[in-house]
Design a protein around this motif. Structure first.
Motif, PDB file in Angstrom:
ATOM      1  N   GLY B 368       1.038  -1.242   0.030  1.00 25.43           N
ATOM      2  CA  GLY B 368       0.060  -0.127  -0.118  1.00 25.43           C
ATOM      3  C   GLY B 368       0.916   1.385   0.013  1.00 25.43           C
ATOM      4  O   GLY B 368       0.642   2.052  -0.624  1.00 25.43           O
ATOM      5  N   GLY B 369       1.836   1.215   0.900  1.00 23.81           N
ATOM      6  CA  GLY B 369       2.880   2.346   0.866  1.00 23.81           C
ATOM      7  C   GLY B 369       3.553   2.693  -0.408  1.00 23.81           C
ATOM      8  O   GLY B 369       3.698   3.766  -1.139  1.00 23.81           O
ATOM      9  N   TRP B 408       1.706   8.470   6.616  1.00 23.86           N
ATOM     10  CA  TRP B 408       1.216   7.050   6.446  1.00 23.86           C
ATOM     11  C   TRP B 408       2.234   5.992   6.457  1.00 23.86           C
ATOM     12  O   TRP B 408       2.179   5.203   7.370  1.00 23.86           O
ATOM     13  CB  TRP B 408       0.032   7.067   5.504  1.00 23.86           C
ATOM     14  CG  TRP B 408      -0.609   5.854   5.521  1.00 23.86           C
ATOM     15  CD1 TRP B 408      -1.930   5.624   6.376  1.00 23.86           C
ATOM     16  CD2 TRP B 408      -0.527   4.320   5.297  1.00 23.86           C
ATOM     17  NE1 TRP B 408      -2.422   4.392   6.413  1.00 23.86           N
ATOM     18  CE2 TRP B 408      -1.429   3.579   5.747  1.00 23.86           C
ATOM     19  CE3 TRP B 408       0.581   3.960   4.298  1.00 23.86           C
ATOM     20  CZ2 TRP B 408      -1.386   2.138   5.362  1.00 23.86           C
ATOM     21  CZ3 TRP B 408       0.606   2.397   4.242  1.00 23.86           C
ATOM     22  CH2 TRP B 408      -0.382   1.532   4.628  1.00 23.86           C
ATOM     23  N   PRO B 409       3.342   5.886   5.537  1.00 24.20           N
ATOM     24  CA  PRO B 409       4.185   4.691   5.516  1.00 24.20           C
ATOM     25  C   PRO B 409       4.823   4.971   6.816  1.00 24.20           C
ATOM     26  O   PRO B 409       5.516   3.922   7.385  1.00 24.20           O
ATOM     27  CB  PRO B 409       5.000   4.988   4.276  1.00 24.20           C
ATOM     28  CG  PRO B 409       4.147   5.915   3.203  1.00 24.20           C
ATOM     29  CD  PRO B 409       3.297   6.938   4.398  1.00 24.20           C
ATOM     30  N   SER B 410       5.406   5.971   7.375  1.00 22.75           N
ATOM     31  CA  SER B 410       6.429   6.281   8.461  1.00 22.75           C
ATOM     32  C   SER B 410       5.584   5.720   9.816  1.00 22.75           C
ATOM     33  O   SER B 410       6.297   5.465  10.613  1.00 22.75           O
ATOM     34  CB  SER B 410       6.868   7.722   8.540  1.00 22.75           C
ATOM     35  OG  SER B 410       6.075   8.459   8.856  1.00 22.75           O
ATOM     36  N   GLN B 411       4.168   5.690   9.554  1.00 24.57           N
ATOM     37  CA  GLN B 411       3.788   4.802  10.786  1.00 24.57           C
ATOM     38  C   GLN B 411       3.483   3.495  10.520  1.00 24.57           C
ATOM     39  O   GLN B 411       3.640   2.762  11.556  1.00 24.57           O
ATOM     40  CB  GLN B 411       2.247   5.853  11.119  1.00 24.57           C
ATOM     41  CG  GLN B 411       1.225   5.099  12.145  1.00 24.57           C
ATOM     42  CD  GLN B 411      -0.013   6.005  12.403  1.00 24.57           C
ATOM     43  OE1 GLN B 411      -0.474   6.830  11.873  1.00 24.57           O
ATOM     44  NE2 GLN B 411      -0.423   5.436  13.454  1.00 24.57           N
ATOM     45  N   TRP B 412       2.921   3.248   9.313  1.00 25.69           N
ATOM     46  CA  TRP B 412       2.567   1.907   9.271  1.00 25.69           C
ATOM     47  C   TRP B 412       3.512   0.963   8.815  1.00 25.69           C
ATOM     48  O   TRP B 412       3.451  -0.129   9.073  1.00 25.69           O
ATOM     49  CB  TRP B 412       1.398   1.678   8.302  1.00 25.69           C
ATOM     50  CG  TRP B 412       0.116   2.286   9.009  1.00 25.69           C
ATOM     51  CD1 TRP B 412      -0.517   3.814   8.937  1.00 25.69           C
ATOM     52  CD2 TRP B 412      -0.723   1.886  10.168  1.00 25.69           C
ATOM     53  NE1 TRP B 412      -1.591   4.010   9.897  1.00 25.69           N
ATOM     54  CE2 TRP B 412      -1.677   2.939  10.590  1.00 25.69           C
ATOM     55  CE3 TRP B 412      -0.562   0.749  10.830  1.00 25.69           C
ATOM     56  CZ2 TRP B 412      -2.664   2.483  11.561  1.00 25.69           C
ATOM     57  CZ3 TRP B 412      -1.698   0.622  12.006  1.00 25.69           C
ATOM     58  CH2 TRP B 412      -2.517   1.590  12.195  1.00 25.69           C
ATOM     59  N   CYS B 413       4.551   1.434   8.164  1.00 26.84           N
ATOM     60  CA  CYS B 413       5.571   0.471   7.637  1.00 26.84           C
ATOM     61  C   CYS B 413       6.524   0.541   8.974  1.00 26.84           C
ATOM     62  O   CYS B 413       7.373  -0.832   8.883  1.00 26.84           O
ATOM     63  CB  CYS B 413       6.267   1.184   6.346  1.00 26.84           C
ATOM     64  SG  CYS B 413       5.140   0.791   5.054  1.00 26.84           S
ATOM     65  N   LEU B 414       6.680   1.381  10.101  1.00 23.20           N
ATOM     66  CA  LEU B 414       7.375   0.985  11.074  1.00 23.20           C
ATOM     67  C   LEU B 414       6.478   0.253  11.698  1.00 23.20           C
ATOM     68  O   LEU B 414       7.198  -0.834  12.466  1.00 23.20           O
ATOM     69  CB  LEU B 414       7.371   2.362  11.954  1.00 23.20           C
ATOM     70  CG  LEU B 414       7.775   2.277  13.361  1.00 23.20           C
ATOM     71  CD1 LEU B 414       9.396   1.637  13.455  1.00 23.20           C
ATOM     72  CD2 LEU B 414       7.719   3.565  14.344  1.00 23.20           C
ATOM     73  N   GLU B 415       5.220  -0.071  11.828  1.00 22.63           N
ATOM     74  CA  GLU B 415       4.282  -0.877  12.426  1.00 22.63           C
ATOM     75  C   GLU B 415       4.759  -2.592  11.655  1.00 22.63           C
ATOM     76  O   GLU B 415       4.728  -3.600  12.356  1.00 22.63           O
ATOM     77  CB  GLU B 415       2.911  -0.479  12.402  1.00 22.63           C
ATOM     78  CG  GLU B 415       2.005  -1.542  12.925  1.00 22.63           C
ATOM     79  CD  GLU B 415       2.309  -2.136  14.324  1.00 22.63           C
ATOM     80  OE1 GLU B 415       3.033  -1.684  15.203  1.00 22.63           O
ATOM     81  OE2 GLU B 415       1.554  -3.221  14.648  1.00 22.63           O
ATOM     82  N   ALA B 416       4.947  -2.445  10.318  1.00 17.15           N
ATOM     83  CA  ALA B 416       5.114  -3.579   9.608  1.00 17.15           C
ATOM     84  C   ALA B 416       6.667  -3.952  10.266  1.00 17.15           C
ATOM     85  O   ALA B 416       6.556  -5.327  10.393  1.00 17.15           O
ATOM     86  CB  ALA B 416       5.484  -3.371   8.271  1.00 17.15           C
TER      87      ALA B 416
END
Lengths: 592, 592
Positions: B368-369, B408-416
């Protein structure tokens, strides 16, 4: 400045909050009317807490960063080298009697309520989780042996542990068997003299080797030759690093050797080891209790350890909150949105709404986690000293809450540490400040003592359905008692969430298909955890009542944050669980 | 084994996914019909992508871990010491022409579409974000000077940068002015010869000092003596480490000195510095463009950098996903819930639903990112080469999406990356594996180039309301176009979410109170980000159509995960924003 090596108590934990939780909420003083705690009083409790605070500040916090930067290593002589501050800190800790705080007076302990003991220990977890882990492992080990080990093992191993001379470990995992203990391959073969010859490899053993104290007492899960397959064939053994003679003197080195140290992202102060048992023929082990019952014994310790992990995660979340709060008050940056005067001076960042969000979230997570850990500890006290009926109920409720007490703080207080870094901006990402270490240290907690995924399976697959759902029923009763004493927006939201929990649990188990029921157990765990913490925030608010002052207003603000910003998250999670979604079950992994 | 130093392309990024996004979704081939890209073809694009993959595998990935373990240091001679692999990697990168991929042929560039160029660069961000940062900074710097710098600065600084001889930085922050650039104090005083004397201290300067190449070109924000207060008084200067003579040869050392290196949690391969300008009287600087317009120029670079940060976060999320997927396929542990036979062999952990959840989440976040970053890059291409009307709309939509593409990616791909560790269990927490580094590296991304909190203010406070809400309108139109081509459960859910977005945005701004409107801007950003990524998942599904095969089924599975597990999270967030909750505004910070 939060980057200094001298860390005051006010950046570690809140004495005021501990007092509130212990005395104004959990009424720990009333425990002094029970026989086991009759020698105690508010004064003795306060003395222990104050002593803990002082030792944590003076002997634990100052080397937290140094221990992180100088992780344990194997010296040329094959021995593990730690920075010297660790041994000194443990010596002071033991001399103050804190290692035996909750143990019987007959064992040299203080016979403190578990609730007070855990509050005392939280100071050390917040000040230096790496060093605190050594005595914590020892306490858990001693606790197990006292319950199941018999007099000889107590005299030879527990007493020296409580004197700080010996340390303890728990050896469960193996390279091929971490979460799945049924598959361990370590073997214990009976010898003619009643001892056992233990051979196998154990992985992830915290405190597994070091030169602190005189000896290390390993509690080792292994299989007897006639053991049935699976978890029903696991027995428990004491395998000391050095054999102990009948008179208590140390004998020869046992056949236990250090294969290697693990190098971790955080939690570096604690040695974590790969150990080989029996490489030279067989390590001498002593059976604990009866054969094939080892896992049940270990779970006694494990359940305590799980609550301890939650408390550790909370402690890190708490100190991170206090660090970032102090930073937000002193750091100036920018102006309020509405102030268009470019010549206006900068304001402390605590004035910015989004920084307040990050601080309130941390406060709500950390204080919520502390309330959860101490509530569980209070249940332990009830289990030990309550009237039979109350004791039994407390034990059951504790069973239900244990996976939450482990998983919730290890998820949300890690998130608190994430927010603590964010409040600090770039500074928080540097090793000059303390918060990045908290984040790295805390990242262990969702993994060890059963991953959070395992906790979800435990909660939904075992705990809420045990004895025809009595676990869930007791939880709902406890929450309902609180709701009956509450009114307003929060109570209404919590009541709706509890009803949904009951409904969703019924839906999940109505299909007669355990795979389907458990497919979304993590979402169930997360939602139930948030619900439980919302309940404990309402409990705290009821204890606040109409008291005035900044401390109580802080509780009100954090509760408001939790009910407005956090509790609503459970809606979509329960919806997902209730939908019995098959996305995960039906996935063909070859498409990933 | 994912712990090996030799990391195959299949653990770094997915060539197949890039091809899908570029050719099957974004139809990048059609760009070759435009004049700027007329020399290109699918073959030249593929050649660049393949070359990038090869260089990333051979020259970037192998020293990623080594650079982390051996962070930059200041040698005895005061010079910054890096491991030698960095210089070698950059040399190969430059010789392959990749540093000038998107630049004009007249500057020696390949004149590639931005979309293809960013896809190519993603290989390096995923393989070794620390080393990749050096050319990325240089590219951004060059891009700014090409647009605003004039011929002399281009000849003296840009050409050597694109030849890999010079490197570039951006110097915005100061110790007292990070997020609030209005308060910078660095001064630039005009000299008689047309140059400026620059004095001040700049903080957090990535690539601020090193011995790579011959020179470093600092782009420095500073204030002229007559500057108005605030952001309207900021000018931009080129301040080289070494002065450059008219003939391009290096002159004397400029008055720029390294005060110190920052020691970070991650991202250690990139030097990050505190720089002093003018300690010996004044550094020589050259004004870029007009006085007082420096921040606008810098934001040209900053907006690109923000999308670049998002792509970097995505790349780390992507490689973490691939590492954990490989691990989950090979690691056996436990049995399915329904299998009660204790003698049954253990299964690969990818068979466990909760592990599948963690893998699908990572896939949904990372892919998604990547879709988001490449979609934004495609808008850049449209802005540069589209028909005037389409170009203007693309620019506007890009403005709206930029804070999301960063946050968004810096939040959710960190979560990834958090989930990638969790899939690995204890192994993931050790430095023997790669995923813990990804997590530490990625933690920078929510901070730099404007914290995510700032992105929320930018989105809700500026972007969606610009030109009477035209930004939001364009976003809604774009999503509606997708919805008009879609049916079913996902389209329905997305349509409802978009309607809610419009409604909530109206509610927030209906009060005429900017403080109140922006009090919950982070929740607005998070919800809108999830909505946008759901839209791009629907876009991908439409590109998948009824194609068959594992790759397309993987897209279907990840989209299903995103719509069932992720999109529903926006409900409570929009509710919170719509409630105009005053918790954060009304908080008295003294109660914290």
């Amino acid at each position: 400045m939060s980057s200094s090596a001298d860390i005051p108590a006010s950046l570690i934990l809140s004495r005021r909050d501990l007092e509130f939780l212990l005395y104004e909420w959990l009424d720990v003083e009333s425990l002094t009317q029970r026989k086991r705690f009759a020698e105690h009083s508010r004064e003795t409790f306060d003395a222990v807490l104050e002593l803990s605070e002082q030792i944590a500040v003076k002997h634990f916090a100052p080397h937290n960063k140094k221990a992180d930067a100088n992780e344990p290593r194997v010296g040329d002589d094959g021995k593990v080298v730690l920075i010297p501050e660790v041994e000194k800190a443990l010596q002071v800790f033991t001399e103050a009697g804190l290692i035996a705080g909750q143990f019987d007076e007959s064992l040299g302990g203080m016979q403190l309520p578990t609730t007070v003991s855990k509050a005392s220990l939280a100071w050390f977890q917040a000040a230096n989780t790496g060093t605190a882990t050594y005595p914590f492992l020892t306490i858990g080990n001693a606790n197990l042996l006292i319950e199941y080990g018999g007099e000889d093992l107590i005299d030879r191993y527990v007493r020296p542990m409580l004197e700080g001379r010996f340390h303890g470990t728990m050896c469960l995992s193996e390279p091929g068997a971490g979460s799945s203990l049924a598959y361990i391959t370590t073997k214990a073969t009976p010898r003619d003299d009643g001892t056992y010859s233990v051979t196998g490899t154990k992985m992830w053993i915290s405190g597994g080797d070091h030169e602190l104290g005189e000896n290390i007492v390993h509690l080792v899960l292994a299989k007897l030759p006639d053991a049935p397959a699976g978890v029903k064939g696991i027995s428990l053994f004491v395998v000391p690093k050095y054999l102990v003679n009948e008179d208590g003197s140390l004998g020869e080195r046992n056949d236990v050797s250090l294969v290697g140290l693990n190098h971790k992202m955080g939690y570096r102060g604690t040695t974590n080891t790969l150990l080989a048992f029996g490489e030279k023929g067989g390590a001498t082990g002593y059976l604990v209790g009866e054969p094939h019952k080892g896992l049940a014994y270990m779970f006694k310790m494990m359940n305590e350890a799980r609550i301890g992990v939650g408390m550790g995660a909370t402690a890190l979340g708490y100190t991170g909150y206090l660090h970032s709060l102090a930073y937000a008050r002193e750091r100036t940056q920018g102006r309020p949105v509405g102030d268009k005067d470019p010549a206006a001076p900068q304001v402390p960042i605590v004035d910015h709404p989004d920084v307040r969000r990050m601080l309130l979230a941390q406060k709500a997570y950390a204080e919520g986690g502390l309330a959860l850990g101490l509530y569980c500890s209070r249940l332990v006290d009830e289990q030990i000293t309550g009237e039979p009926d109350a004791a039994e109920r407390a034990g059951f409720l504790l069973d239900v809450l244990t996976p939450i007490a482990k998983a919730w703080p290890s998820q949300w207080c890690l998130e608190a540490n994430n927010l603590a870094i964010q409040v600090h901006g770039g500074y928080g990402y540097t090793r000059d400040y303390n918060v990045e270490q908290f984040y790295r240290d805390n990242r262990l907690n969702p993994i060890h003592e059963g991953t959070n995924g395992i906790q979800g399976l435990d909660l939904l697959g075992r705990k809420v359905v045990a004895q025809n759902g009595r676990g869930l029923q007791l939880l709902v009763e406890a929450i309902t008692t609180t709701l009956d004493a509450s009114t307003g927006e929060y109570a209404e939201a919590l009541r709706a969430a509890v009803n949904r929990l009951v409904e969703v649990t019924g839906t999940v188990w109505s299909q007669g298909d355990p795979d389907l029921a458990l497919a979304n157990s993590t979402a169930y765990l997360e939602a139930t955890g948030h619900l439980v913490v919302a309940w404990l925030w309402l409990e705290q608010l009821n204890a606040v009542g109409d008291k005035t002052g900044a401390f109580y207003d802080g509780k009100r603000a954090a509760a408001q944050y939790f009910f407005r910003y956090e509790l609503p998250k459970v809606g979509p999670q329960f919806d997902l669980v209730a939908s019995l979604d098959r996305t995960l079950l039906d996935l063909d992994p070859s498409v990933l």
